[in-house]
Design an enzyme around this catalytic site. Structure first.
Site, PDB file in Angstrom:
ATOM      1  N   HIS A  55       9.407  -2.264   1.645  1.00 56.88           N
ATOM      2  CA  HIS A  55       9.253  -2.495   0.203  1.00 56.88           C
ATOM      3  C   HIS A  55       8.371  -1.414  -0.393  1.00 56.88           C
ATOM      4  CE1 HIS A  55       5.687  -4.452   1.848  1.00 56.88           C
ATOM      5  NE2 HIS A  55       5.158  -4.574   0.642  1.00 56.88           N
ATOM      6  N   HIS A  57       5.427  -1.080  -1.933  1.00 55.77           N
ATOM      7  CA  HIS A  57       3.964  -0.966  -2.049  1.00 55.77           C
ATOM      8  C   HIS A  57       3.428   0.294  -1.356  1.00 55.77           C
ATOM      9  CE1 HIS A  57       3.457  -5.535  -3.004  1.00 55.77           C
ATOM     10  NE2 HIS A  57       3.652  -4.804  -4.085  1.00 55.77           N
ATOM     11  N   ASP A  59       0.887   1.000   0.417  1.00 51.09           N
ATOM     12  CA  ASP A  59       0.400   0.994   1.808  1.00 51.09           C
ATOM     13  C   ASP A  59       1.562   0.935   2.800  1.00 51.09           C
ATOM     14  OD1 ASP A  59       0.705  -1.667   0.781  1.00 51.09           O
ATOM     15  OD2 ASP A  59      -0.463  -2.470   2.451  1.00 51.09           O
ATOM     16  N   HIS A  60       2.782   0.935   2.294  1.00 51.88           N
ATOM     17  CA  HIS A  60       3.975   0.987   3.150  1.00 51.88           C
ATOM     18  C   HIS A  60       4.761   2.284   2.955  1.00 51.88           C
ATOM     19  CE1 HIS A  60       3.744  -3.387   4.207  1.00 51.88           C
ATOM     20  NE2 HIS A  60       2.901  -3.283   3.210  1.00 51.88           N
ATOM     21  N   HIS A 113       7.678 -11.491  -2.021  1.00 51.47           N
ATOM     22  CA  HIS A 113       6.468 -10.664  -2.075  1.00 51.47           C
ATOM     23  C   HIS A 113       6.689  -9.556  -3.112  1.00 51.47           C
ATOM     24  CE1 HIS A 113       2.973  -8.426  -0.724  1.00 51.47           C
ATOM     25  NE2 HIS A 113       3.729  -7.382  -0.475  1.00 51.47           N
ATOM     26  N   ASP A 132       5.661  -7.370   4.638  1.00 52.85           N
ATOM     27  CA  ASP A 132       4.672  -8.298   4.061  1.00 52.85           C
ATOM     28  C   ASP A 132       5.319  -9.634   3.684  1.00 52.85           C
ATOM     29  OD1 ASP A 132       2.727  -6.387   4.318  1.00 52.85           O
ATOM     30  OD2 ASP A 132       2.551  -5.941   2.177  1.00 52.85           O
ATOM     31  N   HIS A 170       0.335  -6.424   8.668  1.00 52.20           N
ATOM     32  CA  HIS A 170      -1.122  -6.578   8.522  1.00 52.20           C
ATOM     33  C   HIS A 170      -1.705  -7.450   9.632  1.00 52.20           C
ATOM     34  CE1 HIS A 170      -1.716  -4.825   4.477  1.00 52.20           C
ATOM     35  NE2 HIS A 170      -0.499  -5.291   4.226  1.00 52.20           N
TER      36      HIS A 170
HETATM   37 ZN   LIG Z   1       3.214  -5.388   0.110  1.00 50.20          ZN
END
Ligand SMILES: [Zn+2]
Length: 258
Positions: A55, A57, A59-60, A113, A132, A170
């Site tokens: 996805h 975001h 941090d991905h 999410h 996530d 995570h």
């Molecule tokens: Zn995320």
């Protein structure tokens, strides 16, 4: 056989590298940061053959641009237009064939999410990259989706084979399980898991991957149809949930303020 390598990043993210055991061509999953991926590739003598994203975001995806420097490799991901670097947009139920059939993943759209969230499931290797959406002991926050949608996405993952290893993004397990215990204090499997995870963390060990079987027994977000979770949801909100989506919404809302 697929080897999966855990690459810790930031404060609590896991990026993943995987490769067929007979090959040094590796794929990165959700590379939020390029540097730890480059280091792991070097350490394991691997070359990067492609990138999979779950996805949009940061941090991905934050490391994708740097990983693409001096490399001409495919980037797989959701078919939304949120991620500019994707070269191979994937649709629900599509089969992602890698390395001439040596490895394959079914694409599962799991909105909630984010609306564009997908998961990658290898039936043959019994591996799930859940991003996530499904965490060990918990699930992602609903940033973009609605409860019925997120609950449906989790229910889709819940029916995968129990031995499927769940590689989430995570290390949230200990805090997730502290909440799970508030929901189901009488769940013996959960009590045992809380203890073993506490010991793992005290030794500095990762608690991911989990498995679908373990999650079914201990993750309240996969257990919204259980009488114990329904009763806890009712006790917390004062209203008895009338379906799985309402039960999920009550537990997710509770967790958001836990
Ligand atoms: Zn995320």
């Amino acid at each position: 056989m697929i080897n999966v390598i855990r690459v810790p990043a930031f404060s609590d993210n896991y990026l993943w590298l995987f490769h067929h055991s007979g090959s040094n061509r590796a794929y990165a999953v959700d590379p939020g940061d390029a540097q730890p991926i480059e280091k792991a590739l070097q350490e394991h003598g691997l070359t990067l053959a492609g990138i999979l994203v779950t996805h949009h975001h940061w941090d991905h995806t934050g490391g994708v641009d740097d990983l693409l420097k001096n490399r001409n490799i495919p980037v797989y991901g959701p078919h939304s237009n949120n991620i500019a670097q994707i070269t191979h947009p994937l649709k629900d139920n599509e089969y992602l064939d890698l390395e001439d059939g040596a490895m394959g993943f079914k694409v599962l759209e799991v909105p909630g999410h984010t609306l564009d969230h997908i998961a990658y499931f290898s039936d043959e290797a019994r591996i799930l990259f859940s991003g996530d959406t499904l965490f060990a002991g918990g699930c992602g926050r609903m940033f973009e989706g609605q409860p019925a949608q997120m609950q449906g996405s989790l229910a889709r993952l819940a029916v995968l084979p129990e031995e499927t290893a769940v590689y989430c993004a995570h290390e949230y397990t200990e805090s997730n399980l502290a909440f799970a215990l508030a929901v189901e204090p009488e769940n013996k499997d959960l009590v045992a898991r809380v203890e073993s995870v506490k010991q793992q963390r005290a030794r500095g060990e990762a608690t991911v991957p989990s498995s679908i079987g373990v999650e079914l027994k201990t993750n309240p977000f996969l257990r919204v149809a259980e009488s114990s979770v329904i009763a806890a949801a009712e006790h917390h909100t004062g209203t008895r949930p009338s379906n799985n989506a309402e039960s999920f919404a009550a537990v997710r809302g509770w967790k958001d303020n836990f």
